[in-house]
Design a protein around this motif. Structure first.
Motif, PDB file in Angstrom:
ATOM      1  N   ALA A 145       0.832  -1.212   0.000  1.00 19.81           N
ATOM      2  CA  ALA A 145       0.000   0.000   0.000  1.00 19.81           C
ATOM      3  C   ALA A 145       0.857   1.249   0.000  1.00 19.81           C
ATOM      4  O   ALA A 145       0.578   2.221  -0.713  1.00 19.81           O
ATOM      5  N   ARG A 146       1.910   1.225   0.791  1.00 17.05           N
ATOM      6  CA  ARG A 146       2.814   2.380   0.840  1.00 17.05           C
ATOM      7  C   ARG A 146       3.511   2.576  -0.512  1.00 17.05           C
ATOM      8  O   ARG A 146       3.741   3.716  -0.941  1.00 17.05           O
ATOM      9  N   ALA A 147       3.846   1.485  -1.196  1.00 16.95           N
ATOM     10  CA  ALA A 147       4.481   1.600  -2.517  1.00 16.95           C
ATOM     11  C   ALA A 147       3.523   2.236  -3.523  1.00 16.95           C
ATOM     12  O   ALA A 147       3.925   3.086  -4.323  1.00 16.95           O
ATOM     13  N   VAL A 148       2.234   1.838  -3.477  1.00 11.84           N
ATOM     14  CA  VAL A 148       1.238   2.449  -4.365  1.00 11.84           C
ATOM     15  C   VAL A 148       1.116   3.946  -4.078  1.00 11.84           C
ATOM     16  O   VAL A 148       1.057   4.779  -4.993  1.00 11.84           O
ATOM     17  N   MET A 149       1.094   4.304  -2.803  1.00 13.34           N
ATOM     18  CA  MET A 149       1.045   5.722  -2.437  1.00 13.34           C
ATOM     19  C   MET A 149       2.283   6.462  -2.930  1.00 13.34           C
ATOM     20  O   MET A 149       2.209   7.625  -3.341  1.00 13.34           O
ATOM     21  N   GLY A 150       3.436   5.781  -2.926  1.00 15.68           N
ATOM     22  CA  GLY A 150       4.665   6.389  -3.444  1.00 15.68           C
ATOM     23  C   GLY A 150       4.582   6.689  -4.926  1.00 15.68           C
ATOM     24  O   GLY A 150       5.076   7.724  -5.392  1.00 15.68           O
ATOM     25  N   VAL A 151       3.939   5.783  -5.696  1.00 17.89           N
ATOM     26  CA  VAL A 151       3.732   6.038  -7.133  1.00 17.89           C
ATOM     27  C   VAL A 151       2.843   7.265  -7.317  1.00 17.89           C
ATOM     28  O   VAL A 151       3.112   8.135  -8.168  1.00 17.89           O
ATOM     29  N   GLY A 152       1.770   7.348  -6.515  1.00 14.97           N
ATOM     30  CA  GLY A 152       0.910   8.530  -6.592  1.00 14.97           C
ATOM     31  C   GLY A 152       1.660   9.803  -6.267  1.00 14.97           C
ATOM     32  O   GLY A 152       1.502  10.833  -6.946  1.00 14.97           O
ATOM     33  N   ALA A 153       2.506   9.748  -5.226  1.00 16.43           N
ATOM     34  CA  ALA A 153       3.285  10.926  -4.843  1.00 16.43           C
ATOM     35  C   ALA A 153       4.254  11.337  -5.948  1.00 16.43           C
ATOM     36  O   ALA A 153       4.508  12.529  -6.155  1.00 16.43           O
ATOM     37  N   ALA A 154       4.802  10.352  -6.680  1.00 11.75           N
ATOM     38  CA  ALA A 154       5.722  10.661  -7.777  1.00 11.75           C
ATOM     39  C   ALA A 154       5.019  11.387  -8.921  1.00 11.75           C
ATOM     40  O   ALA A 154       5.667  12.122  -9.686  1.00 11.75           O
ATOM     41  N   LEU A 155       3.722  11.189  -9.070  1.00 15.17           N
ATOM     42  CA  LEU A 155       2.939  11.955 -10.036  1.00 15.17           C
ATOM     43  C   LEU A 155       2.586  13.336  -9.500  1.00 15.17           C
ATOM     44  O   LEU A 155       2.640  14.335 -10.223  1.00 15.17           O
ATOM     45  N   ILE A 156       2.232  13.401  -8.225  1.00 13.04           N
ATOM     46  CA  ILE A 156       1.741  14.650  -7.624  1.00 13.04           C
ATOM     47  C   ILE A 156       2.842  15.681  -7.457  1.00 13.04           C
ATOM     48  O   ILE A 156       2.673  16.856  -7.835  1.00 13.04           O
ATOM     49  N   MET A 157       3.967  15.273  -6.892  1.00 12.18           N
ATOM     50  CA  MET A 157       4.979  16.238  -6.465  1.00 12.18           C
ATOM     51  C   MET A 157       5.507  17.105  -7.607  1.00 12.18           C
ATOM     52  O   MET A 157       5.457  18.341  -7.524  1.00 12.18           O
ATOM     53  N   PRO A 158       6.008  16.532  -8.717  1.00 15.98           N
ATOM     54  CA  PRO A 158       6.465  17.409  -9.807  1.00 15.98           C
ATOM     55  C   PRO A 158       5.330  18.199 -10.453  1.00 15.98           C
ATOM     56  O   PRO A 158       5.543  19.310 -10.938  1.00 15.98           O
ATOM     57  N   ALA A 159       4.111  17.619 -10.438  1.00 19.97           N
ATOM     58  CA  ALA A 159       2.976  18.326 -11.036  1.00 19.97           C
ATOM     59  C   ALA A 159       2.646  19.600 -10.264  1.00 19.97           C
ATOM     60  O   ALA A 159       2.270  20.620 -10.855  1.00 19.97           O
ATOM     61  N   THR A 160       2.785  19.567  -8.918  1.00 23.54           N
ATOM     62  CA  THR A 160       2.474  20.776  -8.143  1.00 23.54           C
ATOM     63  C   THR A 160       3.403  21.923  -8.527  1.00 23.54           C
ATOM     64  O   THR A 160       2.951  23.055  -8.728  1.00 23.54           O
ATOM     65  N   LEU A 161       4.695  21.631  -8.661  1.00 24.44           N
ATOM     66  CA  LEU A 161       5.643  22.693  -9.004  1.00 24.44           C
ATOM     67  C   LEU A 161       5.495  23.142 -10.457  1.00 24.44           C
ATOM     68  O   LEU A 161       5.600  24.338 -10.758  1.00 24.44           O
ATOM     69  N   SER A 162       5.266  22.201 -11.363  1.00 25.93           N
ATOM     70  CA  SER A 162       5.154  22.591 -12.771  1.00 25.93           C
ATOM     71  C   SER A 162       3.881  23.414 -13.001  1.00 25.93           C
ATOM     72  O   SER A 162       3.893  24.397 -13.762  1.00 25.93           O
ATOM     73  N   LEU A 163       2.777  23.051 -12.358  1.00 27.51           N
ATOM     74  CA  LEU A 163       1.547  23.836 -12.476  1.00 27.51           C
ATOM     75  C   LEU A 163       1.703  25.205 -11.834  1.00 27.51           C
ATOM     76  O   LEU A 163       1.190  26.204 -12.347  1.00 27.51           O
ATOM     77  N   LEU A 164       2.406  25.248 -10.715  1.00 28.06           N
ATOM     78  CA  LEU A 164       2.669  26.545 -10.073  1.00 28.06           C
ATOM     79  C   LEU A 164       3.438  27.453 -11.033  1.00 28.06           C
ATOM     80  O   LEU A 164       3.065  28.619 -11.245  1.00 28.06           O
ATOM     81  N   ALA A 165       4.520  26.916 -11.603  1.00 25.00           N
ATOM     82  CA  ALA A 165       5.352  27.727 -12.489  1.00 25.00           C
ATOM     83  C   ALA A 165       4.606  28.122 -13.763  1.00 25.00           C
ATOM     84  O   ALA A 165       4.803  29.225 -14.295  1.00 25.00           O
ATOM     85  N   ALA A 166       3.742  27.248 -14.263  1.00 26.28           N
ATOM     86  CA  ALA A 166       3.002  27.561 -15.484  1.00 26.28           C
ATOM     87  C   ALA A 166       1.885  28.560 -15.235  1.00 26.28           C
ATOM     88  O   ALA A 166       1.557  29.366 -16.110  1.00 26.28           O
ATOM     89  N   THR A 167       1.297  28.532 -14.035  1.00 32.03           N
ATOM     90  CA  THR A 167       0.117  29.354 -13.744  1.00 32.03           C
ATOM     91  C   THR A 167       0.477  30.766 -13.315  1.00 32.03           C
ATOM     92  O   THR A 167      -0.262  31.718 -13.603  1.00 32.03           O
ATOM     93  N   PHE A 168       1.618  30.925 -12.646  1.00 32.03           N
ATOM     94  CA  PHE A 168       2.002  32.234 -12.130  1.00 32.03           C
ATOM     95  C   PHE A 168       2.973  32.932 -13.066  1.00 32.03           C
ATOM     96  O   PHE A 168       3.903  32.304 -13.585  1.00 32.03           O
ATOM     97  N   PRO A 169       2.788  34.222 -13.294  1.00 30.58           N
ATOM     98  CA  PRO A 169       3.780  34.979 -14.068  1.00 30.58           C
ATOM     99  C   PRO A 169       5.108  35.003 -13.320  1.00 30.58           C
ATOM    100  O   PRO A 169       5.155  34.861 -12.096  1.00 30.58           O
ATOM    101  N   ARG A 170       6.176  35.187 -14.053  1.00 31.96           N
ATOM    102  CA  ARG A 170       7.526  35.107 -13.464  1.00 31.96           C
ATOM    103  C   ARG A 170       7.691  36.065 -12.292  1.00 31.96           C
ATOM    104  O   ARG A 170       8.377  35.738 -11.305  1.00 31.96           O
ATOM    105  N   ALA A 171       7.058  37.214 -12.329  1.00 32.80           N
ATOM    106  CA  ALA A 171       7.219  38.205 -11.264  1.00 32.80           C
ATOM    107  C   ALA A 171       6.628  37.733  -9.940  1.00 32.80           C
ATOM    108  O   ALA A 171       7.048  38.170  -8.869  1.00 32.80           O
ATOM    109  N   GLU A 172       5.635  36.841 -10.010  1.00 34.09           N
ATOM    110  CA  GLU A 172       4.968  36.358  -8.792  1.00 34.09           C
ATOM    111  C   GLU A 172       5.403  34.946  -8.390  1.00 34.09           C
ATOM    112  O   GLU A 172       5.011  34.453  -7.339  1.00 34.09           O
TER     113      GLU A 172
END
Length: 557
Positions: free
Chosen positions: A115-142
């Protein structure tokens, strides 16, 4: 207002109006994947008793999450860039929630680890997506301000995990710490469709799957080696993992240097700002995860706090992270990241150095200053590093950028728990052996007590229980001589139990001090290296663009 956001962020003529609400969803997603590890530290004792876990089982319950999480981030980040960053986030939340349900229903060590391994796969999808969406959604100044809040959320999650788990464990079993993730993931999925605009790379060539698979192989093997070797000995499994990790890393670098469209252009590590930022993230989380690993044990076992009380006493760290993040948002534009990152790393080194004063007579007050200083240091150092790492990638590779940042974080954390955790166990065992020298404690009981601080107190408790049983027999004995003998034996055992408990507490305290010294030395040396690597002057926007063009030209060539 649309119920579901369908307009891609890349096609918006103006900055997305609800971007700060979108950031809230991204931070919520980050919160649960970080809390999944920190909450487990306080749920582990109950889980061990209920499932009869060995120390090896418990180690893999913790690290079964880490291996797929660290190994898959780079490849999954690239896939999210090409197809859908929001899709990667939603899929990751669904997989993470499914793994949490699996963990709630688990009834053996094997199923909990799975179960923990499955959660780790989910986290591997979530973690980079949070930063990439943040960078794509916010203008460089913010973007820097948004990353400050993202980093502060990670700091909050480190301390909030034990609080939430402790509150649940008062009225529910350890499995509730898995189930609490499910409604949070469900809410985040719904809000992701409502508040986060879809995003993907405007133009993205075929994914370098060979490079991606090599990154999975070398990262996964390296993390496995880090876990297996220090904890279970350098046997065939650990040595094989080390060889595979080294060979796969060399193959990965050579492949990426020759590939026209690499999944990760390793030439970026030749740039001092990028290399220094990644090194700072890895070293900082080595110190933070290592210190968190033994501080929670000291608060629970030596000072006797329950799970909730332990979590509450870690909250000053979270508050200090927010203060440090606010300070770095003010200071970095004025003095540059070299100084804020350097100040943060010096603060982290100072916090570990203060923990070298821990001894058998230490109280919670002795831990308060190090926790506050460590929290301030996290806030000061990590946001500028994350911003620098993300800023080194073009818009088409934001998911890869987030994965690089998060892989540095996860590798550092794994090293911290492995190196400092192994050193803690060895130091504790040696101190306990010295403290009990000359006692009449059976060798088997001493071996058990040396396994961990929890096992040591369990041995002391067992001796105390025998003393109580003998005292009860003495009270019922009709023969005065027999009663006197039983009372004497009970008194000797009771004294032995107190001595054993004192020896365990003092030995673990000495081990904490010794381990903190080594951690301070490692982070101190790292501080010097990072200070040398980070450039003194920040590049201007035209210089950054020119550097990106040069890098693109060299890659094409």
């Amino acid at each position: 207002m649309r119920l579901v956001m369908t307009e891609p962020v890349e096609k918006m003529e103006r900055p997305y109006a609800r971007r700060w609400w979108a950031l809230l969803v991204l931070c919520l997603s980050l919160l649960i994947i970080v809390m999944a590890n920190t909450a487990l530290t306080v749920a582990a004792p109950d889980m061990t008793k209920d499932l009869g876990l060995s120390s090896a089982d418990l180690q893999w319950v913790i690290d079964g999450y880490t291996v797929p999480y660290a190994a898959l981030m780079l490849l999954l980040g690239a896939i999210g860039d090409k197809y859908s960053r929001r899709g990667a986030l939603v899929l990751g939340l669904a997989v993470f929630g499914g793994g949490a349900v699996f963990g709630y229903l688990a009834d053996s060590s094997t199923t909990v680890i799975a179960a923990r391994a499955v959660m780790g796969v989910g986290a591997a999808l979530i973690m980079p997506a949070t930063l990439s969406l943040l960078a794509a959604t916010f203008p460089r100044a913010e973007r820097a301000k948004a990353i400050v809040l993202w980093t502060a959320t990670a700091g909050l999650a480190i301390a909030a995990g034990p609080v939430v788990a402790g509150a649940l464990l008062r009225d529910h079993g350890w499995s509730s710490t898995f189930l609490i993730n499910v409604p949070v993931a469900a809410v985040a999925i719904v809000l992701a469709f409502v508040l986060i605009p879809p995003s993907k790379a405007g133009h993205h060539d075929r994914i370098d799957y060979v490079g991606g698979l090599l990154s999975v192989l070398w990262t996964g093997s390296l993390v496995y080696m880090i876990i297996e070797g220090p904890h279970f000995g350098w046997h065939a499994k650990a040595v094989t993992a080390a060889v595979v990790a080294g060979a796969a890393l060399v193959a990965f670098v050579l492949w990426e240097l020759r590939h026209p469209r690499p999944i990760l252009d390793v030439r970026r590590f030749a740039h001092r700002r990028f290399a220094g930022s990644n090194l700072a993230v890895a070293l900082f989380f080595l110190a933070v995860f290592g210190a968190f690993y033994y501080l929670t044990q000291h608060l629970q076992f030596v000072l006797g706090y329950d799970a909730l009380q332990t979590g509450v006493r870690m909250l000053p760290l979270a508050g200090a992270v927010f203060v440090g993040s606010a300070l770095t948002g003010f200071l970095t534009p004025r003095v540059g990241m070299k100084w804020t990152v350097g100040a943060g790393m010096v603060g982290g080194t100072t916090a570990l150095a203060l923990l070298t004063r821990v001894d058998a007579g230490s109280t919670y007050g002795d831990f308060l200053a190090p926790l506050i200083i460590l929290g301030l240091a996290i806030g000061l150092a990590l946001s500028p590093c994350t911003d620098a790492i993300m800023g080194a990638f073009p818009e088409s590779e934001l998911g890869v950028g987030g994965a690089v940042n998060d892989t540095s974080l996860e590798l550092g954390g794994s090293l911290g728990i492995a190196i400092l955790g192994s050193l803690l166990a060895t130091s504790y065992g040696n101190h306990l052996s010295d403290a009990t020298a000359g006692s009449k404690l059976p060798a088997s009981a001493l071996d058990t007590a040396q396994d961990s601080v929890g096992a040591g107190y369990a041995v002391a408790q067992g001796i105390g229980d025998k003393a109580h049983a003998l005292a009860a027999q003495a009270a019922k004995a009709t023969d005065p001589q027999q009663a006197a003998q039983l009372k004497q034996q009970a008194a000797e055992l009771a004294a032995g139990a107190r001595q054993m408990a004192d020896a365990v507490g003092s030995s673990f305290s000495d081990a904490v001090a010794h381990t903190s010294l080594v951690g301070a030395v490692i982070l101190g040396i790292g501080t010097v290296l990072v200070a040398v690597l980070l450039p003194r002057r920040e590049k201007t926007a035209p210089e950054v663009k020119e550097q990106e063009r040069e890098l693109a030209d060299s890659t094409a060539a």
